[in-house]
Design an enzyme around this catalytic site. Sequence first.
Site, PDB file in Angstrom:
ATOM      1  N   TYR A 228      33.713   9.533   3.681  1.00 27.50           N
ATOM      2  CA  TYR A 228      33.950   8.270   2.993  1.00 27.50           C
ATOM      3  C   TYR A 228      35.428   8.212   2.628  1.00 27.50           C
ATOM      4  O   TYR A 228      35.948   9.116   1.970  1.00 27.50           O
ATOM      5  CB  TYR A 228      33.124   8.194   1.708  1.00 27.50           C
ATOM      6  CG  TYR A 228      31.631   8.283   1.930  1.00 27.50           C
ATOM      7  CD1 TYR A 228      31.001   9.519   2.073  1.00 27.50           C
ATOM      8  CD2 TYR A 228      30.844   7.135   1.983  1.00 27.50           C
ATOM      9  CE1 TYR A 228      29.626   9.599   2.274  1.00 27.50           C
ATOM     10  CE2 TYR A 228      29.467   7.214   2.173  1.00 27.50           C
ATOM     11  CZ  TYR A 228      28.878   8.450   2.317  1.00 27.50           C
ATOM     12  OH  TYR A 228      27.510   8.542   2.515  1.00 27.50           O
TER      13      TYR A 228
ATOM     14  N   HIS B 141      29.224   2.479   3.496  1.00 22.96           N
ATOM     15  CA  HIS B 141      28.738   3.456   4.475  1.00 22.96           C
ATOM     16  C   HIS B 141      29.863   4.410   4.860  1.00 22.96           C
ATOM     17  O   HIS B 141      31.044   4.044   4.807  1.00 22.96           O
ATOM     18  CB  HIS B 141      28.245   2.737   5.735  1.00 22.96           C
ATOM     19  CG  HIS B 141      27.005   1.945   5.503  1.00 22.96           C
ATOM     20  ND1 HIS B 141      25.773   2.533   5.296  1.00 22.96           N
ATOM     21  CD2 HIS B 141      26.813   0.609   5.420  1.00 22.96           C
ATOM     22  CE1 HIS B 141      24.878   1.581   5.110  1.00 22.96           C
ATOM     23  NE2 HIS B 141      25.471   0.412   5.182  1.00 22.96           N
TER      24      HIS B 141
ATOM     25  N   LYS C 127      29.372   4.629  13.393  1.00 25.57           N
ATOM     26  CA  LYS C 127      30.428   5.486  12.885  1.00 25.57           C
ATOM     27  C   LYS C 127      31.248   6.001  14.062  1.00 25.57           C
ATOM     28  O   LYS C 127      30.823   5.911  15.206  1.00 25.57           O
ATOM     29  CB  LYS C 127      29.837   6.667  12.100  1.00 25.57           C
ATOM     30  CG  LYS C 127      28.959   6.238  10.935  1.00 25.57           C
ATOM     31  CD  LYS C 127      28.440   7.429  10.149  1.00 25.57           C
ATOM     32  CE  LYS C 127      27.175   7.088   9.379  1.00 25.57           C
ATOM     33  NZ  LYS C 127      27.389   6.042   8.356  1.00 25.57           N
TER      34      LYS C 127
END
Lengths: 358, 358
Positions: free
Chosen positions: A289, A300, A331
């Site tokens: 993060y 997210h 991601k």
Amino acid sequence: MTLEGRFDAADDVVRVGGDARQRYHDSRGYGYPLSGNEIALAPVEAAHLLYRGDLEAVVDVDGGERLGFREFISREPGDDFGVRFLVYADLRSRGFYLSPAAEPWVADPPGGAADFAVFPRGKGPGDGEIAYALRIVGERTDVPAAELRPGVLAVVDEESEITYFEVDRRDPTGSSGADAALPDGCEADLLADRVVVWEPPLELYEKTFYGQPLEGREYDEPTLQCSLLEAAYLAERGAIDLEPATVRERGREVEGERFDRRLRVYAALRERGVVPKTGYKFGADFRTYADVESVENLGHSELLVRVHPAGYVFEPRDLALDVRLAHGVRKTMVFALVGEDSAGGDGIEWWSLERLTP
Amino acid sequence: MTLEGRFDAADDVVRVGGDARQRYHDSRGYGYPLSGNEIALAPVEAAHLLYRGDLEAVVDVDGGERLGFREFISREPGDDFGVRFLVYADLRSRGFYLSPAAEPWVADPPGGAADFAVFPRGKGPGDGEIAYALRIVGERTDVPAAELRPGVLAVVDEESEITYFEVDRRDPTGSSGADAALPDGCEADLLADRVVVWEPPLELYEKTFYGQPLEGREYDEPTLQCSLLEAAYLAERGAIDLEPATVRERGREVEGERFDRRLRVYAALRERGVVPKTGYKFGADFRTYADVESVENLGHSELLVRVHPAGYVFEPRDLALDVRLAHGVRKTMVFALVGEDSAGGDGIEWWSLERLTP
């Protein structure tokens, strides 16, 4: 009138005369010029022209055999001919010009293990602009981490499907925890494979996102459970009352030499203002993060990080798995290659791989 | 009035008197009865009662110390206490009763490496019906393939998140190619890591889904590219004119001992009426289609198959990755464990793993 080429296995090129220069090179980006109108073609270029019926045949200068597409490719001229041909044909069919990444095809070839220079759509070899340095491997070919270069990696699987990866340097940065202070000497217990921190200040979890609260307890400050990795980092900074060496020793018992490698990456990420949490559910080492202000407003995670030693050798199948999973959960896959500490650096190289549709 | 327990490390149980039997066992499914109203609790059960404040303390019979929740768990009574406690607490919080998978907690415990018997929602230990045989591991614990049992595998990661997998036998079956005949002796060329089949009958691809057509050629019958695996299978059946031993030898050069193992699984799937194609893009060995009538009407593949030797040892992290990816692409992950050929069988055990929310 279709032309024929002359294949000389001694230097692995196919020479074509007639009006080959205008017909294949100038207007369509194949080969490089020799004297007069003659050109030299790499084997994959000649094979492609045979494949399309633009070249009638190729004559082997040694034995004199006249080779059509079938006969030419079953000789597999040059290394990795099959996979290189398949990718060459695929990119041509998508409207790209591309040339072998070597002189004299291109004036300033990309280095490393690049096989082809791919030009931006609409541009050709003569325009002097390379879009991608392209490397081609079969799915069973090892890729040493030391050979990674920014560019495109094309992997040809056993059924000739091609997966393209964009490979780039990707140093993680973030703004998490820039101003946060760590607590001092919180009571903690070391269990077999994790650490419990008793009644730390709320901010340890809620602002700086260390650990995971144990649910359901009625306390002013929640009991936190930390991984051995988090606990080693916190212990080294005096935030919890465990001996750092003891925690690290337990970490090595549980996961061997991976522990120290992961700890270096964990520390590097924290220093960069990025919060690393476990990536277990994604099969990775960390999910990260970049801008954590509070756990309440957590977005997210953006990256999945897998930690490898600098000398690691990738199997393309594992690359497919990691990158595909990351893509599926929105991601980016990053590989952290951990080498010796270097003066002024943390000895870590960060590489991202993403699926690419050319 | 809260009760206290007596912990005896010699036999790893906590004994509680008073009205413990009615209070904890009869109505809430903890422990097993001793004489009178006394019960015996497993350490995780006692820890849970301490955690919830239902038990005041546990006295260590050896030293006489009075232990609260914190002191009791830092002794980590029993093997794998931390991970077992976390899963026990999680399932209790989800409304399940569960007991250690051993007598005298349950009358007919599940075998294998099961840690707990989990009862169907709304039922308890006395009802005689087990919903799941539950095994609990930390993410760093090896799971030998030989220890797989139908039931639930709970993996506790380093930050105490729990992932549940349903483990079951899963023999693939299908109806593909039941009536199809293979061609006879099609011309084929063996390249470095793949095979080209020249002008086979259309049905070889379009009905029985072997190979992959090379695009863009103007022929009545398309040129097919096959993997070495497909080619070995076809060569063994005389469908293409290559020596089976030569193709298999090339397969071993390219991928070592994996080749023969994959070939056994490939053949077993075809014999079961299932079409295996490469699983490279999903990081698996195969993706499989159960009911292929024609390539035109092809649905999505249903299974991803990964091939391992029977003696393989799983790392939970790789299980997470494989199963997560399969779930993300709406397929089921199946592991094919290849052992010695047994009389009357093909020596392959098929296991599926799927994510489970209890």
